[in-house]
Design an enzyme around this catalytic site. Structure first.
Site, PDB file in Angstrom:
ATOM      1  N   GLY A   1      -7.637   5.605 -10.412  1.00  0.00           N
ATOM      2  CA  GLY A   1      -6.284   6.134 -10.576  1.00  0.00           C
ATOM      3  C   GLY A   1      -6.345   7.647 -10.626  1.00  0.00           C
TER       4      GLY A   1
ATOM      5  N   CYS B   1     -14.190   4.106 -10.630  1.00  0.00           N
ATOM      6  CA  CYS B   1     -13.732   5.484 -10.834  1.00  0.00           C
ATOM      7  C   CYS B   1     -13.080   5.661 -12.213  1.00  0.00           C
ATOM      8  CB  CYS B   1     -12.805   5.884  -9.679  1.00  0.00           C
ATOM      9  SG  CYS B   1     -12.531   7.652  -9.604  1.00  0.00           S
ATOM     10  N   TYR B   2     -11.768   5.826 -12.273  1.00  0.00           N
ATOM     11  CA  TYR B   2     -11.109   5.978 -13.580  1.00  0.00           C
ATOM     12  C   TYR B   2     -11.423   4.776 -14.483  1.00  0.00           C
ATOM     13  CZ  TYR B   2      -7.354   6.324 -17.044  1.00  0.00           C
ATOM     14  OH  TYR B   2      -6.643   6.384 -18.228  1.00  0.00           O
TER      15      TYR B   2
ATOM     16  N   THR C   1      11.033 -11.792  10.435  1.00  0.00           N
ATOM     17  CA  THR C   1      10.948 -12.913  11.377  1.00  0.00           C
ATOM     18  C   THR C   1       9.996 -13.980  10.843  1.00  0.00           C
ATOM     19  OG1 THR C   1      11.339 -11.369  13.161  1.00  0.00           O
ATOM     20  CG2 THR C   1      10.549 -13.539  13.798  1.00  0.00           C
TER      21      THR C   1
ATOM     22  N   LYS D   1       0.477  -6.561   4.989  1.00  0.00           N
ATOM     23  CA  LYS D   1       0.887  -6.671   6.393  1.00  0.00           C
ATOM     24  C   LYS D   1      -0.087  -7.519   7.218  1.00  0.00           C
ATOM     25  CE  LYS D   1       4.087  -5.091   9.102  1.00  0.00           C
ATOM     26  NZ  LYS D   1       5.457  -4.863   8.607  1.00  0.00           N
TER      27      LYS D   1
ATOM     28  N   GLU E   1     -13.530   0.349  -2.019  1.00  0.00           N
ATOM     29  CA  GLU E   1     -12.398  -0.234  -1.280  1.00  0.00           C
ATOM     30  C   GLU E   1     -12.016   0.554  -0.043  1.00  0.00           C
ATOM     31  OE1 GLU E   1     -12.305   1.304  -4.189  1.00  0.00           O
ATOM     32  OE2 GLU E   1     -10.483   2.470  -4.471  1.00  0.00           O
TER      33      GLU E   1
ATOM     34  N   HIS F   1     -15.678   4.721  -4.573  1.00  0.00           N
ATOM     35  CA  HIS F   1     -14.607   3.779  -4.205  1.00  0.00           C
ATOM     36  C   HIS F   1     -15.085   2.809  -3.127  1.00  0.00           C
ATOM     37  CE1 HIS F   1     -11.175   5.563  -6.361  1.00  0.00           C
ATOM     38  NE2 HIS F   1     -11.936   6.652  -6.315  1.00  0.00           N
TER      39      HIS F   1
ATOM     40  N   GLY G   1      12.137  -7.548  12.732  1.00  0.00           N
ATOM     41  CA  GLY G   1      10.774  -7.021  12.646  1.00  0.00           C
ATOM     42  C   GLY G   1       9.813  -8.146  12.247  1.00  0.00           C
ATOM     43  N   VAL G   2       8.534  -7.794  12.124  1.00  0.00           N
ATOM     44  CA  VAL G   2       7.514  -8.807  11.855  1.00  0.00           C
ATOM     45  C   VAL G   2       7.803  -9.565  10.553  1.00  0.00           C
ATOM     46  CG1 VAL G   2       5.032  -9.181  11.559  1.00  0.00           C
ATOM     47  CG2 VAL G   2       5.824  -7.267  12.947  1.00  0.00           C
ATOM     48  N   ASP G   3       8.040  -8.817   9.464  1.00  0.00           N
ATOM     49  CA  ASP G   3       8.149  -9.463   8.150  1.00  0.00           C
ATOM     50  C   ASP G   3       9.333 -10.420   8.076  1.00  0.00           C
ATOM     51  OD1 ASP G   3       6.114  -7.705   7.657  1.00  0.00           O
ATOM     52  OD2 ASP G   3       7.359  -6.261   6.575  1.00  0.00           O
TER      53      ASP G   3
END
Ligand code: XMP
Length: 616
Positions: free
Chosen positions: A73, A100-101, A247, A391, A190, A188, A243-245
């Site tokens: 963070g 990290c944090y 639909t 997504k 990620e 990190h 849009g994608v979401d």
């Protein structure tokens, strides 16, 4: 298998075997929205379901988790208002990993020492293994590049911890207390720049003895059960942008509940792309999705946006107008609001960027996260089938549901549409001048450029920025562009984005003009956006580029409008890199746009962070 529920025979659903408690999901404690989301997304890619929890959550919320990750963070453990956590979490009998944090917080809490940093270490560092045989480091080479972004560092780990890996500048880069199964890392894992980051996360998942059974396919069964419970005997009214979401959400709800109980509403808000509303209606009908009602509400949207130029205000107006239109259409269709629930295609990051958890700042209010929606959500009156997904996972679900590939892989388009790509201004004529510090920097580096008299939204250290773009006006390679973009946004707080001027490098004189969301500039932007989309498709770039917002800014050069291109590469929109387009092709595009009346073409060379993908 889904076809089983088309007939409404839900009993046929093949259920997942009941999972043994503590074995199938991992909690990520959110000490900073973006960081927490990236970790959660990466762990899910390993096949393990993750949920983001508030660090202050009560202990009963942690039931069923096989491990807990404390995210990084932007705060320092020395800050007065640092994000706190429920210390009882440390007593839970499951493995924990601090990043990290999170690493600093765990060590400081357990009696170790954290040294305040004078300088921020930002970039790739070589991690050297001290205990290569350690379970957390399995499969990592003796030296590997890991991404660091920190000021403070753990200078003495808490009692019971040993150092298992170090970098030259950070001895306690990875520490472990094997008895308590608590681990801490300063880097990190990620981010994609950490080459073996995913491997390390996988090792942690293995330490947690977590089943890797999560996939969008399995999730679909779980989701179906959940939605059936949530909807009860009501019907569903879904906002469908095309849009994608939305639909994917529409197809999913149709398949679960049947077309009789679902009605899609597509609102043409006047902020859509060229011919979009007609195309959406036609496309869905072609795929036998005809339970769609279309409303042309352009006038209402443009009236509500009249004279508005502040991005957050525009976003909220657009979100509220969607709800206004929904009520008007429900009344027109004579639907009993008691019997119809509202549904929308919200995905996981929409919530976080709108400040959805305690430690996440509002970067931008997504149209589906305005106050009125939040009220309805609290009352349980909104269905959001995709609210837990990223997504890339929504796309996987779309494929699972047999939605045509071309639609699943369409470039994302934001709910507020061109409303956030037409930058507005209620002032004109104002010019900005480079400060002496900027001029010195430019002279030292032999580049020419100007700070522009407009602002765009960005995200830095997990917080929102609203600052000026800087235009580079000397020929540069993409590598140089990247170098200057990072250096200048890091160095000058008044600049959060860099653009590169395409075409002949004459020093253009940018003039600020008044501009609002009115028909004329919207039509111009629609035309330019359409030319750009055709260009991407004709040159095989549509697949390679993840998304390319085209932005009309309130500036002119020689009385002609200025356009920004923002092509990015990304997977889940949480982070993105600017796309390095072949210069010859880019000049070809410039010629097309110049012929269409564009006065100057600016090419965004900012990664996310520090720039967001959209400009506002
Ligand atoms: P940013 O600009 O935050 O965008 O980097 C990340 C992704 O989200 C899309 N976006 C939105 N999508 N409603 C949406 O449905 C919104 O209000 C919204 N704002 C941004 C953006 O296009 C990108 O894909």
């Amino acid at each position: 298998m889904i076809s089983d529920y088309i007939d409404g025979e839900f009993i046929k659903i093949k259920r997942q075997p009941k999972r043994t408690i503590m074995k199938y999901k991992i909690a990520v404690l959110d000490f900073g929205g973006q960081y927490a989301h990236l970790i959660a997304n990466r762990v899910r890619r390993l096949g393990v379901f993750t949920e983001i929890l508030a660090p202050t959550a009560s202990i009963d919320k942690f039931e069923g988790f096989a491990g807990i990750i404390f995210s990084g963070g932007p705060s320092s453990v020395y800050e007065e208002n640092r994000p706190e956590f429920n210390h009882e979490i440390l007593d839970l009998d499951v493995p924990k990993l601090g990043i990290c944090y999170g690493h600093q917080l765990i060590n400081q809490t357990l009696g170790g020492e954290v040294t305040p940093g004078k300088v921020k270490e930002y970039g790739v560092a070589m991690l050297k293994l001290v205990q290569p045989e350690h379970a957390l480091l399995k499969g990592l080479p003796m030296e590997s590049a890991m991404w660091m972004s920190h000021g403070d560092k753990v200078s003495r780990p808490a009692e019971g911890f040993v150092t298992i890996a170090s970098t030259d500048d950070c001895e306690q880069s990875a520490v472990a207390n094997d008895e308590k199964k608590i681990y801490g890392i300063q880097f990190h894992p990620e981010v994609t720049h950490s080459k073996f980051g995913t491997k390390l996360l996988e090792n942690f998942v293995n330490i947690c003895e977590c089943e890797k059974t999560w996939s969008t396919k399995n999730y679909l069964d779980e989701l179906t059960e959940k939605l059936i419970k949530q909807v009860g005997d009501k019907n569903i009214f879904l906002l469908v942008s095309g849009g994608v979401d939305s639909t994917v959400a529409f197809v999913l709800l149709n398949k679960i509940f049947g077309k009789d109980r679902v009605l899609g509403l597509h609102i043409d808000n006047g902020l859509m792309r060229h011919n979009e509303s007609v195309a959406v209606d036609k496309f869905l009908a072609e795929h036998d999705i005809d339970n769609l009602h279309v409303s042309d509400s352009t006038d209402l949207f443009l009236k509500n946006l009249e004279g508005k130029s502040i991005p957050e205000e525009k976003r909220k107006i657009i979100g509220d107008t969607f709800l206004q239109v929904k009520d008007i259409e429900i009344a027109k269709l004579d639907l009993d609001p008691e019997k119809w629930l509202l549904a929308q295609g919200t995905i996981y990051p929409d919530t976080i960027e709108s400040g959805g958890t305690d430690n996440a700042e509002v970067i931008k209010t997504h149209h589906n996260r305005v106050e009125a929606i939040m009220d309805l959500l609290e009352k349980g009156l909104i269905i959001e089938p995709l609210a837990d997904l990223y997504k890339d996972e929504v796309r996987a679900l779309g494929e699972e549901l047999d939605i045509p590939h071309a639609l699943v892989w369409r470039h994302p388009f934001p709910g507020p549409g061109l409303g956030v790509r037409l930058l507005c201004s209620d002032k004109e004529g104002v010019a900005t001048q480079n400060s002496d510090e900027i001029n010195t920097y430019l002279a030292d580096n032999n580049i020419d450029g100007t700070i522009l008299p407009i602002k765009s939204v960005g995200v830095q250290g997990d917080g929102r920025t609203y600052a000026s773009p800087f235009v580079v006006q000397t020929e540069q390679t993409w590598a140089e562009c990247e170098k200057y973009s990072t250096a200048i946004t890091n160095r000058f707080a008044e600049i959060n984005r860099l653009v590169y001027q395409v075409g002949p490098k004459v020093k253009s004189d940018f003039k600020l003009i008044k501009q609002f969301c009115t028909k004329e500039p919207l039509d111009f932007l629609r035309q330019i956006d359409d030319l750009c989309t055709d260009f991407l498709q004709d040159n095989d770039l549509y697949k390679e580029i993840w998304q390319m917002p085209v932005v009309l800014v309130p500036l002119t050069v020689d009385g002609k409008p200025v356009v920004v291109l923002r092509p990015v590469c990304s997977t889940e929109a949480m982070t993105a890199n600017f796309y390095e387009m072949d210069k010859e092709l880019l000049n070809k595009l410039w010629s097309i746009l110049e012929a269409a009346g564009v006065g100057a073409l600016l090419y965004d060379i900012t990664h996310k962070p520090p720039g967001t993908i959209e400009w506002e």
